[in-house]
Every structure is written in C-alpha cells, then in structure tokens.
Write an enzyme that holds these catalytic residues in place. Structure first.
Site, PDB file in Angstrom:
ATOM      1  N   LYS A   1       0.787  -1.377   0.072  1.00  0.00           N
ATOM      2  CA  LYS A   1       0.035   0.083  -0.010  1.00  0.00           C
ATOM      3  C   LYS A   1       0.792   1.329   0.034  1.00  0.00           C
ATOM      4  CE  LYS A   1      -4.313  -1.666   2.263  1.00  0.00           C
ATOM      5  NZ  LYS A   1      -5.289  -1.570   3.180  1.00  0.00           N
TER       6      LYS A   1
ATOM      7  N   ASN B   1      -4.956   2.063  -1.703  1.00  0.00           N
ATOM      8  CA  ASN B   1      -5.324   0.815  -2.097  1.00  0.00           C
ATOM      9  C   ASN B   1      -6.017   0.311  -3.028  1.00  0.00           C
ATOM     10  OD1 ASN B   1      -7.996   1.673  -1.352  1.00  0.00           O
ATOM     11  ND2 ASN B   1      -8.622   0.434  -0.076  1.00  0.00           N
TER      12      ASN B   1
ATOM     13  N   GLY C   1      -4.498   1.396  17.895  1.00  0.00           N
ATOM     14  CA  GLY C   1      -3.901   0.725  16.798  1.00  0.00           C
ATOM     15  C   GLY C   1      -3.441   2.059  16.225  1.00  0.00           C
ATOM     16  N   ALA C   2      -2.313   1.917  15.370  1.00  0.00           N
ATOM     17  CA  ALA C   2      -1.727   2.917  14.572  1.00  0.00           C
ATOM     18  C   ALA C   2      -0.902   2.445  13.371  1.00  0.00           C
ATOM     19  CB  ALA C   2      -0.576   3.907  15.459  1.00  0.00           C
ATOM     20  N   GLY C   3      -1.436   1.250  12.860  1.00  0.00           N
ATOM     21  CA  GLY C   3      -0.888   0.670  11.691  1.00  0.00           C
ATOM     22  C   GLY C   3      -1.756   1.532  10.517  1.00  0.00           C
TER      23      GLY C   3
ATOM     24  N   TYR D   1     -13.328  -8.963  11.555  1.00  0.00           N
ATOM     25  CA  TYR D   1     -14.829  -9.437  11.232  1.00  0.00           C
ATOM     26  C   TYR D   1     -14.762 -10.949  11.196  1.00  0.00           C
ATOM     27  CZ  TYR D   1     -12.311  -9.419   6.747  1.00  0.00           C
ATOM     28  OH  TYR D   1     -11.220  -9.762   5.697  1.00  0.00           O
TER      29      TYR D   1
ATOM     30  N   GLY E   1     -15.836  -5.461  11.501  1.00  0.00           N
ATOM     31  CA  GLY E   1     -15.423  -4.675  10.202  1.00  0.00           C
ATOM     32  C   GLY E   1     -16.065  -5.212   8.824  1.00  0.00           C
TER      33      GLY E   1
HETATM   34  P1  NDP Z   1      -0.760  -3.292  10.627  1.00  0.00           P
HETATM   35  O1  NDP Z   1       0.040  -4.479  10.717  1.00  0.00           O
HETATM   36  O2  NDP Z   1      -0.465  -2.197   9.660  1.00  0.00           O
HETATM   37  O3  NDP Z   1      -1.147  -2.725  12.155  1.00  0.00           O
HETATM   38  C1  NDP Z   1      -1.395  -3.683  13.172  1.00  0.00           C
HETATM   39  C2  NDP Z   1      -1.727  -3.011  14.487  1.00  0.00           C
HETATM   40  O4  NDP Z   1      -1.881  -3.838  15.515  1.00  0.00           O
HETATM   41  C3  NDP Z   1      -0.609  -1.775  15.147  1.00  0.00           C
HETATM   42  O5  NDP Z   1      -1.263  -0.930  15.660  1.00  0.00           O
HETATM   43  C4  NDP Z   1       0.147  -2.798  15.980  1.00  0.00           C
HETATM   44  O6  NDP Z   1       0.812  -2.314  16.883  1.00  0.00           O
HETATM   45  C5  NDP Z   1      -0.967  -3.564  16.584  1.00  0.00           C
HETATM   46  N1  NDP Z   1      -0.613  -5.091  17.174  1.00  0.00           N
HETATM   47  C6  NDP Z   1      -0.339  -6.295  16.745  1.00  0.00           C
HETATM   48  N2  NDP Z   1       0.093  -6.911  17.696  1.00  0.00           N
HETATM   49  C7  NDP Z   1      -0.115  -6.372  18.889  1.00  0.00           C
HETATM   50  C8  NDP Z   1      -0.111  -6.905  20.399  1.00  0.00           C
HETATM   51  N3  NDP Z   1       0.207  -7.914  20.584  1.00  0.00           N
HETATM   52  N4  NDP Z   1      -0.261  -5.878  21.138  1.00  0.00           N
HETATM   53  C9  NDP Z   1      -0.883  -4.660  20.865  1.00  0.00           C
HETATM   54  N5  NDP Z   1      -1.086  -4.010  19.669  1.00  0.00           N
HETATM   55  C10 NDP Z   1      -0.610  -5.045  18.537  1.00  0.00           C
HETATM   56  O7  NDP Z   1      -2.443  -3.961  10.035  1.00  0.00           O
HETATM   57  P2  NDP Z   1      -3.637  -3.011   9.492  1.00  0.00           P
HETATM   58  O8  NDP Z   1      -3.508  -1.642  10.107  1.00  0.00           O
HETATM   59  O9  NDP Z   1      -3.495  -3.263   8.128  1.00  0.00           O
HETATM   60  O10 NDP Z   1      -4.706  -4.265  10.212  1.00  0.00           O
HETATM   61  C11 NDP Z   1      -4.974  -3.782  11.605  1.00  0.00           C
HETATM   62  C12 NDP Z   1      -6.383  -4.727  11.905  1.00  0.00           C
HETATM   63  O11 NDP Z   1      -7.366  -4.407  11.181  1.00  0.00           O
HETATM   64  C13 NDP Z   1      -6.299  -6.173  11.315  1.00  0.00           C
HETATM   65  O12 NDP Z   1      -6.918  -6.965  12.573  1.00  0.00           O
HETATM   66  C14 NDP Z   1      -6.837  -6.349   9.963  1.00  0.00           C
HETATM   67  O13 NDP Z   1      -7.182  -7.558   9.756  1.00  0.00           O
HETATM   68  C15 NDP Z   1      -7.939  -5.342  10.491  1.00  0.00           C
HETATM   69  N6  NDP Z   1      -8.442  -4.570   8.696  1.00  0.00           N
HETATM   70  C16 NDP Z   1      -9.652  -4.678   8.638  1.00  0.00           C
HETATM   71  C17 NDP Z   1     -10.173  -4.026   7.652  1.00  0.00           C
HETATM   72  C18 NDP Z   1     -11.613  -4.098   7.160  1.00  0.00           C
HETATM   73  O14 NDP Z   1     -11.867  -3.795   5.948  1.00  0.00           O
HETATM   74  N7  NDP Z   1     -12.525  -4.601   8.204  1.00  0.00           N
HETATM   75  C19 NDP Z   1      -9.275  -3.241   6.802  1.00  0.00           C
HETATM   76  C20 NDP Z   1      -7.917  -3.424   7.029  1.00  0.00           C
HETATM   77  C21 NDP Z   1      -7.670  -3.852   8.191  1.00  0.00           C
HETATM   78  P3  NDP Z   1       2.364  -1.933  16.900  1.00  0.00           P
HETATM   79  O15 NDP Z   1       2.380  -0.486  15.917  1.00  0.00           O
HETATM   80  O16 NDP Z   1       2.906  -1.387  18.143  1.00  0.00           O
HETATM   81  O17 NDP Z   1       3.045  -2.973  16.037  1.00  0.00           O
END
Ligand code: NDP
Length: 291
Positions: A72, A93, A133-135, A233, A254
């Site tokens: 992305k 995306n 979250g901050a991904g 979801y 979701g």
């Molecule tokens: P990223 O990998 O970019 O971000 C993952 C996030 O989860 C980060 O904030 C990370 O924190 C946090 N995280 C992972 N493991 C842990 C842990 N053990 N403890 C605390 N925090 C944790 O993924 P995305 O942003 O793409 O996706 C995030 C979620 O959203 C996923 O579950 C994905 O399936 C879902 N999603 C759903 C969509 C939908 O259309 N419904 C679309 C896109 C995503 P850190 O930064 O510290 O690593």
C-alpha cells in the site's frame, strides 16, 4: 461462473499473502449481478516484484487494482497521479488505469465512514473518537474521520511513536484536535468519559486467546460511549464487542468497512453504482463458511 471472452476487463488485487482475501468473491458477485464483462483476480505479488508487476498491468490491459499487504505504501512511487486524501494518508489501496496512466486512491477511511453512517447510524461529526492501533488501517481511518470533522481523535498504540506521527499529521493538516496516548489501562481510563466512538484497529481479538485490549473499568466509566467498532470481522464477535454488549453499547464488526471500501473501489473502476446488497451477501456467506 463468469463467461470470460476477448472483451473481458480485468481487475484484481496485488498482495502477499493473499489466502485470506474475500475481495474476489465480493467483486465477482457484483460483476455477475450487473452483467458487467469484468473479472476480479487475486495476483500474489512479492514485495520485491511490485515494479515489474505494475509494468505488467499496462502490457496486459488490466484496468484496475486493489493493493494490500505489503504494497500500500511502496506502490505510491510508481503512480502517475495520487488523489489528495491518499496523499495525506500516505497509502493507496485502489488504482484506476486510464489511457495508460495509473491513478491511486485510498478507500479504507471512507469505507468505514460509510459503514458508520449507514450500518451504525452514527455520524462522527463533532464526536470524540478513540482509535486503538496505529497501523495502516488506523491511519486511514483517523485521517478520514479528521477530514470529516470529528472533534477530537485519541490514538493509543503499543508503539507510541506511530500513534504520535498520526496525531501530529492530523493536527498539522486538518482542523481536528488529536493526541496520542500509551496503550495502558490507566491512560485509556483517563480518556473514557469523553469518548463517543471506540475503534479497534489492531489485530488483537482475532485469536480468542488474545488479551483484553480494554478492561471492564473502561466501560464502567465510559458514560458517553455510543458505539464500539472492531475492524476484525472473523471472528464476527470479538471479546471487545462481547464486553461492550454487556454494557449495552452498540457494536459492529469490520465487515461493513470491508464492504464499503470494496464498493468505492468498484465504483472507481466501473463508473457504475455498486450492488451493495449483493456484495454484502457474498461477504456474509464467505465469513459464515470460514467461521
Ligand atoms: P498493521 O500491521 O498495519 O497494524 C497492526 C496494528 O496492530 C498496530 O497498531 C500494532 O501495534 C497492533 N498490534 C499487533 N499486535 C499487537 C499486540 N500484540 N499488542 C498490541 N498491539 C498490537 O495492520 P492493519 O492496520 O492493516 O490492520 C489492523 C487490523 O485491522 C487487522 O486486524 C486487520 O485484519 C484489520 N483490517 C480490517 C479491515 C476491514 O476492512 N475490516 C481493513 C484493514 C484492516 P504496533 O504498531 O505496536 O505494532
């Protein structure tokens, strides 16, 4: 089955891995329903092959794409044009190919916004939002909600620096107030009384054995909380949503965001109104079968 012939237009998704993707089901159901001569195909493209694969889409006459992990952000440097919101989010995306030019969009933030309005009857305007979250997904959502006039956005993340960057970008580039906080019970509780919408944008909750992101004390004090939205979801009811329900707070998973980001991509590619009910049904059936 879709009848493929010499005039079939190809769209698809680039990602790696792709085993989990429900997008082909959702889009192909829509093409069939509207009798559009399109097919949506999953292309497993490795991180290192993105440039070659993008050159290939022009050669092969592919007219639109979705991008998922890990492409992305990287994809942006290969595009001819990027829509303003995607630029602000810093990720693309969706690509539309027109006259040999690639234009990038980001439909994730708008996808959840439409789901909030239509599925949850919740208007984020002038509301305080807590995003955990901050991904990539959190960033797209936070920036879109800020552009849609949310009052204040609080971002809690395990890696604080990532939350800080999003909050700083929001404050710098929109009129919305934003802060970052640590992903700690005390910090979450401190914010709880002012929050109207809580969004889980982490992967915590996908596995039933995962720890609780938000403890009961948070809900006890969250007197203004109207809605909890979990991006996950599958499973459809995470521990977070179960806990929120105990406190009679409205919950959504979701699937709606997945649906509407797809609806928006579909409309960008085809210029036609997407058959939302058909796409939703395809997703619901797939999740039920997977669950
Ligand atoms: P990223 O990998 O970019 O971000 C993952 C996030 O989860 C980060 O904030 C990370 O924190 C946090 N995280 C992972 N493991 C842990 C842990 N053990 N403890 C605390 N925090 C944790 O993924 P995305 O942003 O793409 O996706 C995030 C979620 O959203 C996923 O579950 C994905 O399936 C879902 N999603 C759903 C969509 C939908 O259309 N419904 C679309 C896109 C995503 P850190 O930064 O510290 O690593």
């Amino acid at each position: 089955m879709i009848d493929i012939d010499g005039n079939t237009k190809i769209v698809g998704v680039f990602g790696d891995p792709l085993g989990h993707t429900l997008s082909p089901l959702m889009h192909n159901a829509a093409f069939r329903y509207l009798k559009l001569n399109y097919v949506y195909f999953p292309f497993r493209v490795k991180k290192s092959s993105l440039n070659d694969a993008l050159k290939g889409i022009l050669t092969l006459n592919i007219c639109g794409l979705n991008l998922t992990i890990p492409h992305k952000i990287e994809v942006m440097k290969f595009l001819d044009e990027i829509d303003d919101e995607a630029k602000l989010i810093g990720a693309v995306n969706t690509i539309k190919v027109e006259n040999g030019r690639l234009k990038g969009y980001n439909t994730d933030g708008r996808g959840i916004f439409i789901s909030l309005r239509k599925d949850c009857r919740f208007n984020p305007e002038d509301k305080n939002v807590l995003i955990i979250g901050a991904g990539g997904a959190a960033r797209a959502i936070a920036i879109h909600l800020a552009l849609c006039k949310a009052r204040r956005i609080v971002i809690a993340n395990r890696t604080r620096q990532k939350a800080r960057k999003i909050a700083q970008d929001i404050v710098r580039q929109t009129n919305c107030d934003a802060i970052d906080i640590p992903l700690k019970e005390s910090a979450l509780i401190k914010e709880s009384a002012n929050i109207h919408l809580l969004i889980n944008a982490t992967s915590i909750g996908m596995n039933p054995a995962d720890f609780r992101l938000v403890k009961e004390k948070f809900f006890e004090r969250a007197s203004n909380l109207q809605l909890v939205y979990d991006l996950i979801y599958n499973p459809p009811l995470t521990q977070l949503l179960k806990d929120a329900k105990k406190y009679h707070i409205k919950t959504f998973n979701g699937l709606g965001m997945l649906l509407y980001q797809g609806v928006l991509s579909f409309e960008i590619w085809t210029g036609k109104k997407a058959p939302v009910h058909v796409m939703r049904k395809a997703l619901q059936k797939a999740v039920k079968n997977k669950g």
